[in-house]
Design a protein around this motif. Structure first.
Motif, PDB file in Angstrom:
ATOM      1  N   LEU A 235       1.207  -1.444   0.216  1.00  0.00           N
ATOM      2  CA  LEU A 235       0.116   0.324  -0.465  1.00  0.00           C
ATOM      3  C   LEU A 235       0.473   1.468  -0.295  1.00  0.00           C
ATOM      4  CD1 LEU A 235      -3.311   0.414   0.604  1.00  0.00           C
ATOM      5  CD2 LEU A 235      -2.778   1.045   2.450  1.00  0.00           C
ATOM      6  N   ALA A 236       1.751   1.479   0.777  1.00  0.00           N
ATOM      7  CA  ALA A 236       3.008   2.695   0.394  1.00  0.00           C
ATOM      8  C   ALA A 236       3.847   2.812  -1.046  1.00  0.00           C
ATOM      9  CB  ALA A 236       4.191   2.302   1.860  1.00  0.00           C
ATOM     10  N   GLY A 237       3.237   2.095  -1.249  1.00  0.00           N
ATOM     11  CA  GLY A 237       4.121   2.071  -2.824  1.00  0.00           C
ATOM     12  C   GLY A 237       3.076   3.841  -3.361  1.00  0.00           C
ATOM     13  N   ASP A 238       1.701   3.874  -3.516  1.00  0.00           N
ATOM     14  CA  ASP A 238       1.290   4.727  -3.323  1.00  0.00           C
ATOM     15  C   ASP A 238       0.352   5.567  -3.192  1.00  0.00           C
ATOM     16  OD1 ASP A 238       1.148   3.540  -6.392  1.00  0.00           O
ATOM     17  OD2 ASP A 238      -0.082   1.875  -5.062  1.00  0.00           O
ATOM     18  N   TRP A 239       0.202   5.220  -1.281  1.00  0.00           N
ATOM     19  CA  TRP A 239       0.007   6.353  -0.683  1.00  0.00           C
ATOM     20  C   TRP A 239       1.243   6.321   0.709  1.00  0.00           C
ATOM     21  CZ3 TRP A 239      -5.190   7.853  -0.694  1.00  0.00           C
ATOM     22  CH2 TRP A 239      -5.837   6.834  -1.241  1.00  0.00           C
ATOM     23  N   PRO A 240       0.503   7.885   1.341  1.00  0.00           N
ATOM     24  CA  PRO A 240       1.512   8.428   2.218  1.00  0.00           C
ATOM     25  C   PRO A 240       1.695   8.038   3.671  1.00  0.00           C
ATOM     26  CG  PRO A 240       0.189  10.081   1.308  1.00  0.00           C
ATOM     27  CD  PRO A 240      -0.526   9.116   0.787  1.00  0.00           C
ATOM     28  N   VAL A 241       2.523   6.404   3.824  1.00  0.00           N
ATOM     29  CA  VAL A 241       2.164   6.135   4.898  1.00  0.00           C
ATOM     30  C   VAL A 241       3.498   6.565   5.633  1.00  0.00           C
ATOM     31  CG1 VAL A 241       3.104   3.617   6.055  1.00  0.00           C
ATOM     32  CG2 VAL A 241       0.832   4.187   4.518  1.00  0.00           C
ATOM     33  N   THR A 242       3.186   7.204   6.965  1.00  0.00           N
ATOM     34  CA  THR A 242       4.359   7.973   7.482  1.00  0.00           C
ATOM     35  C   THR A 242       4.849   6.522   8.538  1.00  0.00           C
ATOM     36  OG1 THR A 242       2.732   8.985   9.385  1.00  0.00           O
ATOM     37  CG2 THR A 242       2.375   9.867   7.410  1.00  0.00           C
ATOM     38  N   GLY A 244       6.208   2.686  10.761  1.00  0.00           N
ATOM     39  CA  GLY A 244       7.101   1.551   9.784  1.00  0.00           C
ATOM     40  C   GLY A 244       6.272   0.138  10.578  1.00  0.00           C
ATOM     41  N   PRO A 245       7.568  -0.983   9.768  1.00  0.00           N
ATOM     42  CA  PRO A 245       7.295  -2.663   9.704  1.00  0.00           C
ATOM     43  C   PRO A 245       6.770  -1.781  11.789  1.00  0.00           C
ATOM     44  CG  PRO A 245       8.669  -1.687   8.578  1.00  0.00           C
ATOM     45  CD  PRO A 245       8.469  -0.714   9.139  1.00  0.00           C
ATOM     46  N   GLY A 246       7.933  -1.286  12.649  1.00  0.00           N
ATOM     47  CA  GLY A 246       7.582  -1.542  13.794  1.00  0.00           C
ATOM     48  C   GLY A 246       6.199  -1.680  14.533  1.00  0.00           C
ATOM     49  N   ARG A 247       5.516  -0.409  13.973  1.00  0.00           N
ATOM     50  CA  ARG A 247       4.095  -0.089  13.944  1.00  0.00           C
ATOM     51  C   ARG A 247       3.121  -0.962  13.285  1.00  0.00           C
ATOM     52  NH1 ARG A 247       3.943   1.550  18.848  1.00  0.00           N
ATOM     53  NH2 ARG A 247       2.379   1.332  18.861  1.00  0.00           N
ATOM     54  N   TRP A 248       3.384  -1.074  12.373  1.00  0.00           N
ATOM     55  CA  TRP A 248       2.201  -2.404  11.400  1.00  0.00           C
ATOM     56  C   TRP A 248       2.550  -3.531  11.917  1.00  0.00           C
ATOM     57  CZ3 TRP A 248       5.599  -1.635   6.206  1.00  0.00           C
ATOM     58  CH2 TRP A 248       5.850   0.104   5.723  1.00  0.00           C
ATOM     59  N   ARG A 249       3.488  -4.095  12.949  1.00  0.00           N
ATOM     60  CA  ARG A 249       3.164  -5.292  13.656  1.00  0.00           C
ATOM     61  C   ARG A 249       2.016  -5.187  14.786  1.00  0.00           C
ATOM     62  NH1 ARG A 249       6.767  -9.125  13.576  1.00  0.00           N
ATOM     63  NH2 ARG A 249       6.384  -9.693  15.681  1.00  0.00           N
ATOM     64  N   GLN A 250       1.600  -4.296  15.395  1.00  0.00           N
ATOM     65  CA  GLN A 250       1.090  -3.590  15.954  1.00  0.00           C
ATOM     66  C   GLN A 250      -0.199  -3.932  15.846  1.00  0.00           C
ATOM     67  OE1 GLN A 250       2.226  -3.690  19.078  1.00  0.00           O
ATOM     68  NE2 GLN A 250       4.102  -3.469  18.320  1.00  0.00           N
ATOM     69  N   GLY A 251      -0.769  -4.202  14.405  1.00  0.00           N
ATOM     70  CA  GLY A 251      -2.173  -3.956  13.796  1.00  0.00           C
ATOM     71  C   GLY A 251      -2.616  -2.333  13.436  1.00  0.00           C
ATOM     72  N   GLU A 252      -1.339  -1.569  13.332  1.00  0.00           N
ATOM     73  CA  GLU A 252      -2.180  -0.189  12.807  1.00  0.00           C
ATOM     74  C   GLU A 252      -0.844   0.258  11.482  1.00  0.00           C
ATOM     75  OE1 GLU A 252       0.516   2.094  15.619  1.00  0.00           O
ATOM     76  OE2 GLU A 252      -0.637   0.881  17.501  1.00  0.00           O
ATOM     77  N   VAL A 253      -1.553   1.597  10.929  1.00  0.00           N
ATOM     78  CA  VAL A 253      -0.787   2.305  10.151  1.00  0.00           C
ATOM     79  C   VAL A 253      -1.050   3.336   9.230  1.00  0.00           C
ATOM     80  CG1 VAL A 253      -2.736   1.861   8.456  1.00  0.00           C
ATOM     81  CG2 VAL A 253      -0.182   2.073   7.054  1.00  0.00           C
ATOM     82  N   THR A 254      -1.163   4.061   9.617  1.00  0.00           N
ATOM     83  CA  THR A 254      -0.716   6.188   9.594  1.00  0.00           C
ATOM     84  C   THR A 254      -0.340   6.837   8.662  1.00  0.00           C
ATOM     85  OG1 THR A 254       0.103   5.603  11.798  1.00  0.00           O
ATOM     86  CG2 THR A 254      -0.711   7.774  10.680  1.00  0.00           C
ATOM     87  N   VAL A 255      -1.534   7.224   7.678  1.00  0.00           N
ATOM     88  CA  VAL A 255      -1.476   7.213   6.756  1.00  0.00           C
ATOM     89  C   VAL A 255      -1.620   9.243   6.675  1.00  0.00           C
ATOM     90  CG1 VAL A 255      -2.379   7.537   4.040  1.00  0.00           C
ATOM     91  CG2 VAL A 255      -2.347   5.619   5.401  1.00  0.00           C
ATOM     92  N   ALA A 256      -0.795  10.148   6.045  1.00  0.00           N
ATOM     93  CA  ALA A 256      -0.940  11.641   5.600  1.00  0.00           C
ATOM     94  C   ALA A 256      -1.918  12.027   6.367  1.00  0.00           C
ATOM     95  CB  ALA A 256      -0.172  12.376   4.961  1.00  0.00           C
ATOM     96  N   TRP A 257      -2.957  12.665   6.485  1.00  0.00           N
ATOM     97  CA  TRP A 257      -3.676  13.585   6.565  1.00  0.00           C
ATOM     98  C   TRP A 257      -4.414  14.232   4.702  1.00  0.00           C
ATOM     99  CZ3 TRP A 257      -8.898  13.569   8.119  1.00  0.00           C
ATOM    100  CH2 TRP A 257      -9.788  14.839   7.719  1.00  0.00           C
ATOM    101  N   ARG A 258      -3.011  14.164   4.380  1.00  0.00           N
ATOM    102  CA  ARG A 258      -3.642  15.152   3.108  1.00  0.00           C
ATOM    103  C   ARG A 258      -4.540  13.998   2.268  1.00  0.00           C
ATOM    104  NH1 ARG A 258       0.821  13.952   0.477  1.00  0.00           N
ATOM    105  NH2 ARG A 258       2.585  13.406   1.645  1.00  0.00           N
ATOM    106  N   ALA A 259      -3.616  12.817   2.156  1.00  0.00           N
ATOM    107  CA  ALA A 259      -4.260  12.379   1.347  1.00  0.00           C
ATOM    108  C   ALA A 259      -5.629  11.367   1.414  1.00  0.00           C
ATOM    109  CB  ALA A 259      -3.624  10.392   1.135  1.00  0.00           C
ATOM    110  N   LEU A 260      -6.384  11.573   2.413  1.00  0.00           N
ATOM    111  CA  LEU A 260      -7.572  11.304   2.607  1.00  0.00           C
ATOM    112  C   LEU A 260      -8.936  12.047   3.497  1.00  0.00           C
ATOM    113  CD1 LEU A 260      -6.656   8.403   5.283  1.00  0.00           C
ATOM    114  CD2 LEU A 260      -6.375   7.811   3.335  1.00  0.00           C
ATOM    115  N   ALA A 261      -8.337  13.487   3.344  1.00  0.00           N
ATOM    116  CA  ALA A 261      -9.165  14.761   3.518  1.00  0.00           C
ATOM    117  C   ALA A 261     -10.155  14.394   2.171  1.00  0.00           C
ATOM    118  CB  ALA A 261      -7.870  16.249   3.312  1.00  0.00           C
ATOM    119  N   PRO A 262     -11.035  15.253   2.872  1.00  0.00           N
ATOM    120  CA  PRO A 262     -12.359  14.987   2.503  1.00  0.00           C
ATOM    121  C   PRO A 262     -12.074  16.192   1.186  1.00  0.00           C
ATOM    122  CG  PRO A 262     -13.781  15.204   4.748  1.00  0.00           C
ATOM    123  CD  PRO A 262     -12.001  15.532   4.121  1.00  0.00           C
ATOM    124  N   ALA A 263     -12.845  15.083   0.246  1.00  0.00           N
ATOM    125  CA  ALA A 263     -12.568  15.747  -1.420  1.00  0.00           C
ATOM    126  C   ALA A 263     -13.329  17.949  -1.546  1.00  0.00           C
ATOM    127  CB  ALA A 263     -12.973  15.348  -2.766  1.00  0.00           C
TER     128      ALA A 263
END
Length: 264
Positions: A235-242, A244-263
């Motif tokens: 997913l990080a190839g196309d979306w600005p994931v902020t 890394g694997p240390g958090r992903w292992r916890q069942g998390e992913v964090t993405v920059a707000w600007r990429a998901l903000a309402p249109a």
């Protein structure tokens, strides 16, 4: 205007639903993401805004913050006076409860405001003004974390904001309970939950996440954690994931707000 009206808390009473450990995923993320700021502060004050009918979330927030910032203090703020009265017996060193709302009735600006499951009952049109009001109460370097979770904290989505506004969106889940990443859509915060429709960025993100999850199906033989990590990596190839694997292992992913903000 009477003195009583002038000091009336801002906001409306929530349902008050709460359970022990409900906010553990959010708390642990806060401790990691904001721990350094809390440690550096002379008086690291955190607010648990709208803690509900029982004080468990405030008690737990103090314990988790003190693992990374031993001098941290927590103020539980509730708009319903009876809930404040019921919480008073749980006060201790570093933990107090106050009657109030979005005005945040503290003599100094807090370094953290956590508002979990508070804006769920508000209209989407009201969210921006609440965010702005709460961010204006933050100390320099402060953080507002606002989001929604299910009743036992298995699925949670939150937005992190600084004084300048929204920064990131975090998706967190107990991986064993997940059929597909888009299951988290029902826990999107109010600013995004009605935007999970075609043409909106958050809908496209969850669609791509589901596709990455499906493509990573062979990794399921190594466990749900490995499948999630592989999905997020793709997913990080196309979306600005902020993060890394240390958090992903916890069942998390964090993405920059600007990429998901309402249109709009």
């Amino acid at each position: 205007m009477t003195a009583r009206a002038a000091h009336r808390p801002v906001g409306t009473v929530t349902r008050g639903t709460t359970n022990p450990n409900r906010l553990r995923r959010m708390d642990r993320w806060i401790a990691t993401a904001h721990g350094a700021e809390l440690r550096r502060a002379d008086d690291p004050v955190a607010v648990d805004l709208g803690y509900g009918a029982a004080p468990w979330t405030a008690v737990e927030l103090l314990a988790r913050l003190r693992t990374v910032a031993p001098r941290a203090r927590v103020v539980g703020v509730e708009i319903e006076p009876a809930r404040v009265a019921a919480a008073k017996p749980y006060e201790r060193d570093g933990l107090v409860f106050r009657h109030g709302g979005f005005e945040i009735p503290l003599p100094r600006r807090p370094l953290l405001i956590r508002a979990a499951n508070v804006l769920r009952q508000y209209d989407e049109s009201e969210v921006a003004a609440v965010w702005e009001r709460l961010c204006a109460r933050l100390a320099d370097g402060g953080l507002l974390v606002e989001g929604t979770c299910d009743e036992i904290g298995r699925r949670h989505v939150w937005v992190a904001l600084g004084p300048e506004g929204p920064r990131t969106v975090t998706f967190a889940t107990r991986l064993g309970s997940l059929e597909r990443p888009s299951d988290l859509a029902e826990r999107l915060p109010k600013a995004l939950i009605h935007r999970n429709v075609p043409g909106e960025p958050v809908h496209a993100f969850l669609r791509d996440f589901d596709r990455a999850w499906a493509a990573a199906a062979p990794y399921a033989s190594y466990g749900a954690r490995q499948r999630w990590i592989r999905s997020v990596r793709d997913l990080a190839g196309d979306w600005p994931v902020t993060d890394g694997p240390g958090r992903w292992r916890q069942g998390e992913v964090t993405v920059a707000w600007r990429a998901l903000a309402p249109a709009d």
